[in-house]
Motif scaffolding. Structure first.
Motif, mmCIF file in Angstrom:
data_model
loop_
_atom_site.group_PDB
_atom_site.id
_atom_site.type_symbol
_atom_site.label_atom_id
_atom_site.label_comp_id
_atom_site.label_asym_id
_atom_site.label_seq_id
_atom_site.Cartn_x
_atom_site.Cartn_y
_atom_site.Cartn_z
ATOM 1 N N UNK A 1 4.115 2.400 11.940
ATOM 2 C CA UNK A 1 3.627 1.289 11.126
ATOM 3 C C UNK A 1 4.006 -0.045 11.776
ATOM 4 N N UNK A 2 5.260 -0.117 12.237
ATOM 5 C CA UNK A 2 5.706 -1.360 12.875
ATOM 6 C C UNK A 2 4.931 -1.571 14.176
ATOM 7 N N UNK B 1 -4.668 -1.592 7.823
ATOM 8 C CA UNK B 1 -5.021 -2.540 6.762
ATOM 9 C C UNK B 1 -3.770 -3.296 6.316
ATOM 10 N N UNK B 2 -2.660 -2.556 6.165
ATOM 11 C CA UNK B 2 -1.400 -3.204 5.776
ATOM 12 C C UNK B 2 -1.021 -4.259 6.816
ATOM 13 N N UNK B 3 -1.167 -3.897 8.084
ATOM 14 C CA UNK B 3 -0.827 -4.844 9.152
ATOM 15 C C UNK B 3 -1.745 -6.066 9.094
ATOM 16 N N UNK B 4 -3.026 -5.808 8.921
ATOM 17 C CA UNK B 4 -4.017 -6.896 8.934
ATOM 18 C C UNK B 4 -3.746 -7.911 7.818
ATOM 19 N N UNK B 5 -3.373 -7.398 6.647
ATOM 20 C CA UNK B 5 -3.181 -8.303 5.500
ATOM 21 C C UNK B 5 -1.723 -8.750 5.338
ATOM 22 N N UNK C 1 0.858 -1.185 0.000
ATOM 23 C CA UNK C 1 0.000 0.000 0.000
ATOM 24 C C UNK C 1 0.894 1.234 0.000
ATOM 25 N N UNK C 2 0.789 1.979 -1.076
ATOM 26 C CA UNK C 2 1.603 3.178 -1.244
ATOM 27 C C UNK C 2 0.790 4.371 -0.767
ATOM 28 N N UNK C 3 0.991 4.710 0.482
ATOM 29 C CA UNK C 3 0.197 5.761 1.135
ATOM 30 C C UNK C 3 0.787 7.123 0.767
#
Lengths: 214, 287
Positions: B173-174, B128-132, B114-116
């Protein structure tokens, strides 16, 4: 003492440190290694004889960087290693820039009568065989290279000794001195010769040849 | 630090080309060239053939323009991501979006990254990135609202701001559960920046690469290149490639681009000079 001789070329691209992602000399290297392996395996029947003595014969130009091991020695040693040779390797490095006096092979190399000896003579023909060649085209190169190839095919040591150093220098026949060194060394030996492969893919004459005692 | 994208792992010295695939009728460079889905799919096939490592699919132009709501954005990209995934199972698919709901939908279709591009404007996107378990690009925009142009933006020290913001975003993010090896940082040239800022970020890019986070740069045909050389869109390739070479030398790892072939050549050349890539065929003086 039984002698086998292998003649191989010495383009630096045979050495791994000069190879890029594509290895343009792969086939040439394979051919060289096969010829060396065959000669190393060509042992006399006498089990007493032991391992062969291996001597790399190479030229060394006074213009080369003295810090570096002569190119022919590096190429010869690398090819021997690829051929599986892990024993000692003697070197005979001869001056490549002028007429060759009969080289001193050293007491050790000459004296061991009865021991099988493999000479690996590393050197090339003219580097002036095409307009794209390193030394540009000189039509005279073809005749000189033909003379050498014929001498290799017939194990004609006299023809090799008769090569003119001046002409060979002009034609960038960098293998002239080691060829002559081997020819001096073997001039009294009855040999048969065989050119296994020759070619000039970059305008430089390469050959792979073998001599064996008749 | 190893970078992971989709099923792939990359060494620090690898240089990756991320090809832009616009599902828009109005992006500044291609102006709708791949607006139709089949044309966009052809573009994907072409860039894969040309050696792109990643495709970055976007449904909204970065600049101002007609409002595109989430529903319309999803119409543009979600099904398309699925088609690309179907045809290219191993290709790294990135989606350029700032919206969590769009991110969720494309991840369900197989997106890897995901390029935010608007710097965490929607704080849910990182979750969402973490979830997937997909990758996430942190971007510096100086707090800009999506699709706005910079207006009299000033920084006491733009690079300090960029580094502080990106490191904080990456840490966040981490902390939110994104795999550390799948986080990238992008200084976002031209976003919330005038051209002086973008040039300074380029000049001092090592301050970003030395953070240890893999750096993505998006330089392709941008205004800072055009202003540096006084050249319009369409005549900025050489300037882009010069900037690419400098960025590669300074350690940026991923290049979001329009021109894949030219970028690949520049990156390979720089890596070869740097000694991290073996040259292709060496015979000169070696015969």
């Amino acid at each position: 003492m039984p002698v086998a001789v292998v003649f191989v070329p010495s383009p630096p691209m045979l050495l791994p440190e000069y190879v890029g992602r594509v290895d343009p000399a792969a086939e040439l290297r394979t051919r060289c290694v096969a010829a060396i392996s065959a000669s190393l395996g060509d042992q006399p029947d006498d089990p007493e004889a032991g391992d062969p003595r291996v001597v790399v014969v190479a030229g060394h130009s006074a213009t080369a960087d003295p810090v570096l091991t002569p190119l022919g020695v590096r190429v010869g040693r690398h090819l021997l290693a690829l051929a599986g040779w892990d024993g000692p390797v003697d070197e005979l490095v001869v001056p490549a820039d002028g007429p060759l006096d009969e080289p001193d092979w050293g007491a050790g190399v000459a004296a061991e009568a009865g021991r099988h000896t493999v000479l690996l003579v590393v050197g090339d023909g003219s580097a002036r065989r095409a307009e794209k060649a390193p030394g540009y085209l000189d039509e005279r190169s073809f005749a000189v290279d033909e003379t050498i190839l014929a001498a290799l095919a017939t194990a004609d040591t006299a023809a090799l000794r008769a090569l003119d150093p001046g002409i060979c220098d002009e034609l960038m026949v960098t293998g002239r001195a080691p060829l002559q060194a081997a020819a001096y060394r073997l001039r009294h030996v009855d040999l048969r010769g065989e050119v296994l492969w020759s070619g000039d893919p970059y305008g430089v004459m390469y050959w792979i040849a073998r001599w064996r005692e008749s | 630090m190893t970078l992971r994208l989709g099923p792939h792992a990359y060494d620090e010295s690898d240089r990756l080309v991320m090809a832009i695939v616009n599902r828009t009728p109005d992006s500044f460079y291609d102006k709708g060239l791949t607006w139709h889905e089949d044309a966009a799919l052809d573009r994907v096939r072409q860039v894969v053939e040309e050696g792109a490592d990643i495709v970055d699919i976007g449904g909204i132009k970065a600049g101002p323009g007609p409002v595109i709501d989430a529903e319309e954005e999803m119409r543009r990209v979600v099904g398309f991501v699925g088609r690309v995934r179907g045809e290219f199972p191993g290709l790294v698919i990135s989606v350029d979006t700032w919206r969590a709901e769009v991110g969720r939908a494309v991840c369900q279709e197989g997106a890897d990254l995901l390029n935010d591009a608007w710097g965490g404007y929607d704080p849910g996107l990182v979750d969402v990135a973490a979830e997937f378990g997909v990758g996430y690009v942190c971007t510096h925009t100086g707090g800009a609202t999506p699709r706005t142009r910079p207006f009299r933006v000033e920084y006491a020290d733009v690079v300090d701001d960029v580094v502080a913001s990106l490191v904080a975003q990456a840490d966040r993010a981490v902390a939110r559960g994104v795999d550390r090896s799948r986080v990238l940082i992008d200084p976002a040239h031209d976003f919330g920046k005038n051209s002086w800022h973008s040039l300074e970020v380029t000049r001092r890019l090592e301050e970003l690469t030395s953070t240890g986070w893999p750096v993505l740069v998006s330089l392709s045909n941008k205004d800072f290149v055009g202003e540096a050389l006084d050249l319009p869109v369409g005549e900025r390739l050489v300037g882009t490639l010069a900037t690419t070479a400098i960025s590669a030398w300074l350690g940026a790892q991923v290049y979001r681009v329009h021109e894949v072939v030219e970028t690949r050549q520049v990156l390979d050349m720089v890596a070869t000079i740097a000694g991290t890539r073996r040259p292709s065929v060496m015979t000169r003086g070696l015969a």
